[in-house]
Design a protein around this motif. Structure first.
Motif: not given
Length: 302
Positions: A75-78, A96-120
């Motif tokens: 999720h965008r919040n990690g 709707a089943k995922v909490g409303n937590r704001a994006p944080g550190v988990a979101s940051k590293y999930a995004n970096l992981y996805v970027n590594s996939l896209k750059n493969a």
């Protein structure tokens, strides 16, 4: 307000929009695809199209999982979520089943992981067919020298010439003295830096060789366990990350932890978390592929 002040104010607001726009754009998605197995489709227009690894999913998207398919999402919040039941899913209902937590550190590293996939590149995407190892040596999946954060790391190697051998894992100190030998009938082992034989060593040298065929051996690899002072800044962010991860035993969460360690250049710890992910979901080929992609992305198969 005079014209000059008005222009300055407009310029300031425009500048803020420019600076923040990448963040706003980055959060425009609802989920990102971390892992994918089998046939997973999404509705685009009036046609079903294949979901791709690293793809962003929007709130109005509709998904369809065929039999034996698997979809790992962040999720965008990690927070992570796995779908593995055949059927149709509406992204807004999953959201709707995922909490409303704001994006944080988990979101940051999930995004970096996805970027590594896209750059493969294409070579990384076909890693299973690209592996080519010198048959006269054992290849350990480590850089020549690596820092280690955790007390326990999993060490894996590849030997293209044999499928069933006994190996010696030798640990030496900086003076080239052998301080520990492990004999294993596998192509991986666990190193524990709390072992009394190596706990006080600033640096250990690791090598692997075949017991039966002495000419088959690895290079030497230096492993340095971080001191408490060196580990402190990493430990602070890791603590924050673990507070955000809802289930630290999830294979998907292990991918996010692996991303954290990779970004901090702790490749042995990253590899260990890929091993944990595979052990938690051994039948999901996506995690084996993620492991191979990491190895090739970091040049550890050369």
């Amino acid at each position: 307000m005079n014209i000059k002040k008005l222009l300055l104010k407009v310029s300031f607001v425009w500048g803020l929009l420019l600076v923040s726009s990448p963040l706003l754009y980055a959060q425009d998605y609802t989920f990102q695809v971390l892992a994918l197995d089998g046939e997973v489709l999404y509705m685009k227009g009036e046609q079903w199209q294949a979901v791709e690894l690293g793809q962003s999913l929007l709130v109005n998207d509709v998904l369809r999982l065929e039999e034996n398919a698997y979809l790992g999402l962040a999720h965008r919040n990690g927070q992570t979520l796995a779908l593995d039941k055949e059927g149709t899913y509406e992204v807004n209902r999953i959201n709707a089943k995922v909490g409303n937590r704001a994006p944080g550190v988990a979101s940051k590293y999930a995004n970096l992981y996805v970027n590594s996939l896209k750059n493969a590149n294409a070579k990384t995407a076909n890693v299973s067919a690209e592996r080519a190892i010198d048959k006269s040596r054992v290849k350990v999946f480590l850089p020549n020298s690596v820092d280690v954060f955790n007390d326990e790391v999993i060490l894996r190697w590849d030997n293209a010439s044999s499928l069933d051998e006994t190996y010696e894992v030798k640990l030496k100190n900086m003076f080239n003295e052998v301080i520990l030998v492990q004999e294993v009938k596998d192509t991986k082992t666990v190193l524990n830096f709390k072992d009394k034989k190596i706990a006080n060593e600033r640096m250990i040298i690791v090598s692997v060789n075949s017991v039966d065929f002495k000419e088959q051996h690895s290079n030497d690899y230096g492993m340095k366990h971080l001191t408490p002072e060196e580990a402190a800044p990493i430990a602070r962010e890791l603590k924050e990350l673990k507070l955000e991860i809802t289930d630290q035993q999830s294979a998907l969460d292990k991918l996010i932890l692996a991303s954290f360690y990779e970004q901090n250049n702790l490749l042995a710890d990253a590899l260990t978390n890929y091993e944990y992910a595979i052990s938690l979901a051994p039948d999901i080929e996506a995690f084996h592929l993620a492991y191979d992609q990491f190895i090739f992305r970091n040049g550890l198969a050369n």
